[in-house]
Design an enzyme around this catalytic site. Structure first.
Site, mmCIF file in Angstrom:
data_model
loop_
_atom_site.group_PDB
_atom_site.id
_atom_site.type_symbol
_atom_site.label_atom_id
_atom_site.label_comp_id
_atom_site.label_asym_id
_atom_site.label_seq_id
_atom_site.Cartn_x
_atom_site.Cartn_y
_atom_site.Cartn_z
ATOM 1 N N TRP A 284 0.835 -1.202 0.000
ATOM 2 C CA TRP A 284 0.000 0.000 0.000
ATOM 3 C C TRP A 284 0.875 1.258 0.000
ATOM 4 O O TRP A 284 1.928 1.285 0.627
ATOM 5 C CB TRP A 284 -0.906 0.010 1.230
ATOM 6 C CG TRP A 284 -1.804 -1.167 1.379
ATOM 7 C CD1 TRP A 284 -1.702 -2.185 2.279
ATOM 8 C CD2 TRP A 284 -2.985 -1.458 0.611
ATOM 9 N NE1 TRP A 284 -2.725 -3.096 2.125
ATOM 10 C CE2 TRP A 284 -3.532 -2.671 1.103
ATOM 11 C CE3 TRP A 284 -3.633 -0.806 -0.448
ATOM 12 C CZ2 TRP A 284 -4.694 -3.246 0.581
ATOM 13 C CZ3 TRP A 284 -4.797 -1.383 -0.975
ATOM 14 C CH2 TRP A 284 -5.305 -2.579 -0.463
ATOM 15 N N ASN A 319 -25.636 2.976 0.314
ATOM 16 C CA ASN A 319 -24.893 1.719 0.113
ATOM 17 C C ASN A 319 -24.127 1.677 -1.205
ATOM 18 O O ASN A 319 -22.989 1.205 -1.254
ATOM 19 C CB ASN A 319 -25.854 0.518 0.197
ATOM 20 C CG ASN A 319 -26.350 0.288 1.605
ATOM 21 O OD1 ASN A 319 -25.738 0.747 2.564
ATOM 22 N ND2 ASN A 319 -27.469 -0.399 1.743
ATOM 23 N N TRP A 337 -7.153 -0.981 3.203
ATOM 24 C CA TRP A 337 -8.580 -0.999 3.528
ATOM 25 C C TRP A 337 -8.835 -0.788 5.019
ATOM 26 O O TRP A 337 -9.875 -0.248 5.418
ATOM 27 C CB TRP A 337 -9.220 -2.311 3.060
ATOM 28 C CG TRP A 337 -8.709 -3.555 3.757
ATOM 29 C CD1 TRP A 337 -7.706 -4.381 3.312
ATOM 30 C CD2 TRP A 337 -9.168 -4.115 4.990
ATOM 31 N NE1 TRP A 337 -7.510 -5.415 4.208
ATOM 32 C CE2 TRP A 337 -8.398 -5.284 5.242
ATOM 33 C CE3 TRP A 337 -10.145 -3.762 5.911
ATOM 34 C CZ2 TRP A 337 -8.582 -6.090 6.376
ATOM 35 C CZ3 TRP A 337 -10.343 -4.559 7.039
ATOM 36 C CH2 TRP A 337 -9.557 -5.707 7.265
#
Length: 428
Positions: A284, A319, A337
């Site tokens: 990352w 959503n 994440w």
């Protein structure tokens, strides 16, 4: 005397653990504990704490109508139970199951305290229809793909009748006591300006759910998540209600919730690690400046920014937009994440650890039933599909067409290529 311990079941009606407690021969002391360890990590105007206290106040009003009272404490749960055991002759503590890793550890420690003091600890299944290993493969292994799980779940549902447990009719069994009902101020909090939206399970919402749920400018979702999270409504009542409609999409959303709960139960390591271990090798970029722009809704990608601003202002995010926002963080910005999951945990009113972890790992490609890593949302194309008239976006970005709106912080094509290369290097 017995105790009923309210936790993620903040209602009087159709509460299974409370039902069992009130049907025992002993009188019942109802309690709630604001866990100081959890509260110490929250801002003093946290909307979820306000909502919990609002639900407790509704319980208190109902009990007071019957000449009874709820005891509300603030502290470390084990220490509070030690005090209660010292001051009372307690036979049994009733509560409902909680499945998150912290809750499982807490309950194990408290159960040892109860055993040491000859107190029974009886827990019930109340926040889900099926739990733990009740819906598994024929060989006993847990499902890690949603579709076969949902089929087995619906098959199991067809074999049972969901009862209403009339805990609300037994309140005469609650004992009189002198314990306090603490105010928000007494636990060091204040009322939040952010309010929880009432849920809507009207015929219109459920019958049109498939057609409207993906369009953030429409009021096409039930807003039920926060109410289920804290047990303000009975899941049995909600599933019975959903099952009466031919449109199964709404029911599937309730099944997704239980799918992720059983994933967290069987694979608790997924809170901090990828379900697919090789994804932990992803390099990352974790650029803090870009992360801050994402948090503030200043990425220059309108659907991402509208979603983040909605979240920061209301504690809610549509959503469909959650998927776009999460994909952008992981795949356009190459930020872990877990950074996004932590931010959502701080902000979302309907934060549920199992669903949040499950959905973030899905977005990153590292979780169960995840999309292939090379499937990357194009945030501009998502606008064309789901907000082409820009109603949602302009609601949250009034400066959209002004020079003050930021330019994109990354180029989509370049970010996509970089993401594919970084993922391919890690997972092959």
């Amino acid at each position: 005397m017995n105790i009923f311990w309210f936790r993620r079941d903040l209602r009087i009606e159709d509460n299974l653990g409370l039902f069992h407690a009130l049907n025992d021969e002993e009188e019942v002391l109802p309690i709630f504990i604001f866990d100081e360890k959890i509260l110490s990590e929250l801002p003093k105007d946290d909307a979820r704490v306000s909502f919990i206290h609002e639900l407790l106040s509704k319980i208190q009003i109902k009990l007071q109508e019957n000449g009874k009272s709820l005891a509300v404490f603030h502290g470390e749960p084990k220490a509070i139970f030690e005090k209660l055991i010292q001051e009372n002759k307690i036979k049994t503590v009733y509560t409902n199951h909680d499945y998150e890793p912290y809750a499982r550890k807490r309950d194990k420690e408290i159960n040892q305290l109860f055993k040491d003091n000859n107190v029974e600890f009886k827990t019930s299944k109340d926040q889900v229809i099926f739990e733990k290993s009740e819906v598994v493969k024929d060989d006993g292994d847990p499902y890690v793909v949603y579709t076969p799980y949902s089929k087995k779940w619906k098959e199991a549902l067809s074999k049972i009748k969901l009862k209403h447990y009339n805990s609300e009719d037994k309140l005469d069994k609650i004992t009189n006591h002198s314990y306090p009902f603490l105010s928000l101020r007494e636990i060091g909090f204040e009322i939040s300006e952010i309010k929880v939206t009432p849920f809507d399970i009207s015929d219109k919402v459920i019958l049109n759910y498939e057609e409207t749920r993906n369009f953030p400018a429409q009021n096409g979702t039930s807003m039920l998540g926060t109410h289920l999270r804290f047990g303000a409504v009975s899941i049995r009542k909600m599933v019975n209600h959903a099952a009466t409609f031919q449109n199964e999409t709404f029911l599937k959303e309730l099944i997704w919730r239980e799918f992720f709960m059983q994933i967290l139960w069987h694979f608790p390591y997924t809170v901090n690690s990828s379900f697919r271990p090789k994804y932990d090798a992803i390099q990352w970029k974790n650029n803090e400046e870009l992360f801050e722009k994402w948090c503030q809704g200043k990425t220059g990608y309108p659907m991402v920014d509208a979603g983040m601003r909605e979240l920061n202002k209301t504690g809610h995010m549509h959503n469909r937009v959650r998927m776009v926002v999460a994909s952008f963080l992981c795949k356009h910005l190459l930020i872990d994440w877990k950074w996004g999951e932590t931010y959502f945990a701080q902000k979302l009113l309907d934060y549920e650890q199992s669903s949040n972890v499950g959905n973030w790992q899905w977005a990153a490609g590292s979780g169960v039933d995840a999309a292939p890593y090379f499937r990357i949302f194009n945030p501009t194309e998502q606008i064309k599909k789901f907000d082409k008239e820009l109603k949602y976006i302009k609601k949250w970005i009034p400066e959209l067409e002004n020079s003050s709106y930021p330019k994109p912080i990354v180029d989509h094509k370049e970010a996509r290529e970089l993401c594919l290369n970084v993922y391919k290097e890690a997972v092959g």
